[in-house]
Each structure stands twice: as C-alpha cells, then as structure tokens.
Design a protein around this motif. Sequence first.
Motif, short mmCIF file in Angstrom:
data_model
loop_
_atom_site.label_atom_id
_atom_site.label_comp_id
_atom_site.label_asym_id
_atom_site.label_seq_id
_atom_site.Cartn_x
_atom_site.Cartn_y
_atom_site.Cartn_z
N ASP A 242 18.47 -16.78 15.84
CA ASP A 242 17.30 -17.78 16.11
C ASP A 242 16.63 -17.50 16.82
OD1 ASP A 242 18.10 -16.34 18.66
OD2 ASP A 242 19.19 -18.00 19.87
N GLY A 243 16.19 -15.83 15.80
CA GLY A 243 14.94 -15.41 16.43
C GLY A 243 14.50 -14.40 17.49
N THR A 244 15.82 -14.39 18.36
CA THR A 244 15.66 -14.23 19.75
C THR A 244 16.09 -12.64 19.02
OG1 THR A 244 17.44 -14.59 20.26
CG2 THR A 244 15.92 -15.60 20.78
N MET A 245 15.10 -11.00 20.85
CA MET A 245 15.33 -10.08 20.39
C MET A 245 16.18 -9.13 21.98
SD MET A 245 13.03 -6.95 19.67
CE MET A 245 12.15 -7.16 20.69
N TRP A 246 17.16 -8.78 21.41
CA TRP A 246 17.82 -8.07 22.73
C TRP A 246 18.46 -6.64 22.89
CZ3 TRP A 246 20.36 -12.22 26.13
CH2 TRP A 246 20.33 -13.67 25.63
N CYS A 247 18.40 -6.53 23.66
CA CYS A 247 18.97 -5.08 24.07
C CYS A 247 19.20 -4.73 25.07
CB CYS A 247 16.46 -4.24 24.24
SG CYS A 247 15.92 -3.69 22.90
N TRP A 248 19.83 -3.01 25.38
CA TRP A 248 20.82 -2.66 26.22
C TRP A 248 20.57 -0.92 26.04
CZ3 TRP A 248 22.40 -6.04 22.15
CH2 TRP A 248 22.96 -5.58 21.28
N GLY A 249 21.49 -0.54 26.97
CA GLY A 249 21.90 0.72 27.62
C GLY A 249 20.36 1.62 28.48
N ASP A 250 20.25 2.71 28.15
CA ASP A 250 19.73 2.88 28.21
C ASP A 250 17.57 3.02 28.70
OD1 ASP A 250 18.18 5.77 30.64
OD2 ASP A 250 17.82 6.97 28.78
N ASN A 251 16.48 2.94 29.68
CA ASN A 251 15.59 2.36 29.76
C ASN A 251 14.53 3.68 30.67
OD1 ASN A 251 13.60 -0.03 28.83
ND2 ASN A 251 13.78 -0.64 31.00
N GLY A 252 14.94 4.21 30.54
CA GLY A 252 14.37 5.87 31.13
C GLY A 252 12.78 5.61 30.32
N TYR A 253 12.37 5.08 29.33
CA TYR A 253 11.36 5.13 28.98
C TYR A 253 10.80 3.95 28.78
CZ TYR A 253 11.39 10.05 27.63
OH TYR A 253 12.05 11.62 28.52
N GLY A 254 11.60 2.73 29.05
CA GLY A 254 11.33 1.33 28.64
C GLY A 254 11.90 0.81 27.52
N GLN A 255 12.53 1.76 26.64
CA GLN A 255 13.34 0.93 25.30
C GLN A 255 14.09 0.53 24.90
OE1 GLN A 255 13.68 3.96 27.23
NE2 GLN A 255 15.91 4.73 26.60
N LEU A 256 13.86 -0.59 26.37
CA LEU A 256 14.95 -2.08 26.44
C LEU A 256 13.89 -3.26 25.95
CD1 LEU A 256 17.82 -1.57 28.90
CD2 LEU A 256 17.19 -0.77 26.19
N GLY A 257 12.33 -2.86 26.17
CA GLY A 257 11.56 -3.63 26.03
C GLY A 257 11.39 -4.51 27.59
N VAL A 258 11.65 -4.35 28.57
CA VAL A 258 11.68 -5.30 29.37
C VAL A 258 11.76 -3.55 30.96
CG1 VAL A 258 13.10 -7.09 29.23
CG2 VAL A 258 14.37 -5.03 30.36
N SER A 259 11.29 -3.81 32.09
CA SER A 259 10.61 -3.32 33.17
C SER A 259 12.61 -2.64 34.15
CB SER A 259 9.87 -3.40 34.13
OG SER A 259 10.12 -5.15 34.55
N GLY A 260 12.42 -2.06 34.58
CA GLY A 260 13.51 -1.71 35.64
C GLY A 260 14.85 -0.55 34.61
N THR A 261 16.17 -0.41 35.28
CA THR A 261 16.91 0.40 35.12
C THR A 261 18.13 -0.25 33.54
OG1 THR A 261 18.73 -0.20 36.45
CG2 THR A 261 16.80 0.92 37.18
N HIS A 262 18.92 0.92 33.64
CA HIS A 262 19.39 0.66 32.54
C HIS A 262 20.38 -0.81 32.43
CE1 HIS A 262 22.51 2.41 35.45
NE2 HIS A 262 23.12 1.34 34.66
N GLN A 263 20.78 -1.36 31.40
CA GLN A 263 21.51 -2.62 31.65
C GLN A 263 22.84 -2.54 30.55
OE1 GLN A 263 20.20 -5.11 32.35
NE2 GLN A 263 18.40 -3.98 33.33
N THR A 264 23.90 -2.77 31.15
CA THR A 264 25.52 -2.74 30.25
C THR A 264 25.93 -4.16 29.62
OG1 THR A 264 26.64 -3.61 32.09
CG2 THR A 264 26.00 -1.67 32.48
N THR A 265 24.61 -4.93 30.07
CA THR A 265 25.25 -6.16 28.77
C THR A 265 23.73 -6.82 28.39
OG1 THR A 265 24.22 -7.44 30.94
CG2 THR A 265 27.21 -6.83 30.20
N PRO A 266 23.18 -7.05 27.06
CA PRO A 266 22.32 -7.70 26.32
C PRO A 266 21.33 -8.04 26.96
CG PRO A 266 24.32 -7.95 24.93
CD PRO A 266 24.83 -7.71 26.58
#
Length: 403
Positions: A272-296
């Motif tokens: 559907d053209g959406t994008m999802w990220c998960w895992g370490d977010n120390g540099y904002g590499q998930l594209g969202v604010s906050g800490t690590h994410q264990t699910t998309p």
Amino acid sequence: MSEDQDGWPRARWRRSAKTVIAAAAMTAVAAVLAIGVTGGMAAASERASLAAPAVSSVAAGYEHTCAIPTDGTLWCWGGNFTGALGDGTTEGRTTPVRIGDATTWARIDAGTSDTCAIRTDGTLWCWGGNHRGQLGDGTTTNRSAPVRVGTATTWASVSAGDSHTCATRTDGTLWCWGSNRSAQLGVGASVYTATTPVQVGTATTWASVATGFAHTCATRTDGTLWCWGDSSSGQLGVGVLSYRETPTQVGTVTTWARVTAGYTFTCATRADGTMWCWGDNGYGQLGVSGTHQTTPVQVGNTTTWSRIDAGFTAACASRTDGSLWCWGNNMTGQLGDGTTTNRSTPTRVGTATTWTGGLALSYHSCAVHTDGGLWCWGNNMSSQLGDGTTTQRTTPAQVILPG
C-alpha cells in the motif's frame, strides 16, 4: 554489538586503523558535478548525465562502491584493503575501474568488506574479505578477483552483510553462508561458520532477502516477512530482545513488498506504499522519535514509498513522485541534505523528482536518476565517491563512469 563514542560500529564494521578525519583538500575534477537547484546547474548535470553510461545497479560497502551500467560491465572504486573492488589487487582506486572484461553482470550487493554479484547466466560471484567464509567458496581466504560460488546457475538475488551472505534462487529456495555466531544464517545454532551455501529450511517461496550486521530478514511470495538472528535491539521485529535461530514471521501482515537491513535495525515497505521500521533508533534511523522498537512502527503517513535501502545507522527511500528522502545518522553527510545533522524523520534530498531505483547506503550513499546517471555523497575517506578526491560531500555529486 555496541558502538564507539564517535558513533562508528566496532570491530568488523570498520577497519580498526581508520577514524573519521577531515578529508584532504578538494581537487578540481571536471567530471563530477554537484546537484544544483538553479537552472544553470541543472542544465550542467543533464549534460553530464548524457555523457555517462546509464547505471542499472549500484552497491555501497563500508569504504567501496561498485556499479553495473546497462551494458553489463562492472566498475568499482574506493578502498580495497581486502580486495573488495575485485580488480586483482588490494590497491585503492579514486575513480571507477573496470573489473574484468565480462559484459553479463546483472545485479550486485556489497558487504562491509566484500562484494557479490550475479550474472545474466544465473551464476553467483563474490570477492573481498572472507574471514568468516562470507564469499561462499569453501575457504576463509580473501579474494581480490571474483570467484564463483558453487556451480548453480539459478541465483536470483543476493545480499551481503558484515560477515554473512544470503541469496535466493529462481526455484524459491533461500541459502546463507558465512558467520553464524548470532544465528543469522537461519539454520540453527549448531553451525558456527559455513564457508559454502546452506539451505534455509525447505520453503520454496522466498522472494527477497536482506542481511544486516548479525540478522537477516526475507520476504516470501505470499507477502509475509520473516526475520532471524540477533534481536538485541529489536531488529527482528518480533517483539523480543533476544535471538531467533530460524526464520520467525513478523506479525501477520501479508502485504510486505521490500525489506532492507541496517546495522541493528530494519525497514520495509508494504504494497500500500507505507513504510515501517524497527530496531535500534539511536540516530533516528527508524524515521521516528523515541527509543528502540521491537515491532514495526509506521514512518509518517505517506503511502507513496517505492524503494528503500538501509546503511549502518541511516536509511534512504524514494517515492513514486521521484523524490528522495534520507534520515538517521548524518555524521559524514550521508543524508545528502547539505548538513551533518542527524535526522529522526525523512528529510528530502534536494528538489529533484528524477530519482529512481538503485539506492545504496553505507556511511556514504549513492542513487540513480531516471536517466541512469549515478550520484554519490557522504564519507569519501577512501575515495568511495569516485570523484578522484577524498573530500567528504554533504550533497549528491555525479559519478562519471568511462564510456
């Protein structure tokens, strides 16, 4: 695995003697043009693109880059300490050098210190660093020229990680080799190192695969997504901070389209053209604010994402309108926004709407325009930008492959 205070991954994800330093003074190189926003600069870039062979596939390692033009030749440049360029030497190259005389190269991917590519006849070839058997040739000997992986002629896609490699075949099977210290091969923990390809389970519906530092994710033809290996930062997306020795399904969604794996994080797009990220977010590499994410977690609400590629601690993605966006670690300018400021949300790269496939990302980034022109930016400590210098660039500059 943790990172040093300067943000660089330890041990195998860098050559220990290297540090991030200011590059040498820039040399004037007429063949390289920075992206411009004015009419005059745009016209110049168009002329440069017309003079360069169109690129169909590009790959970025830690300090090297390789590209395949539409004529099926192979070109590499940058650092070559382990033979990752494949030109038969261990000498670095500041500009693209042709690898062999074959004109049948089709797809390519680069690991930290090695490279793998598939030819049109379905054969698979790897070269460079081989300390964990990641070249798949049955040894742990570095190779400075392409060596064939087995005798199969049905290889379809390949992904090279830090010290392991995985690939799919046209029959839908999945194969991995190299280090299995974190169960990243997906064959259980009994194998520590595999120097030749081993099949992952018995499924014949694998569609694509992506390798990170010590984890792997892959999609199946039914649109499901599966991950395995290290999940100490949640990079498997299955809600745990531990390991998984064999493929584990990520949720129940059956619309996953593309997946890419970074150092300790993962991103993927859906149909559907959406994008999802998960895992370490120390540099904002998930594209969202906050800490690590264990699910998309969904990145914004855009439904026009088309292609994505993850580097060590950053990611870039293109949209269906031809725009390019990057986020995460920007310490070497790899986000291409003219700064070295980290970004926790997708930030647009220039104003061009002509970006297409062929994304590649490490601590430097490369992407292809619709006309086939190749552009790179970010870290250039080992001339991985191919412009004849070691000058870091915070905005895209075109790489001219010899015609």
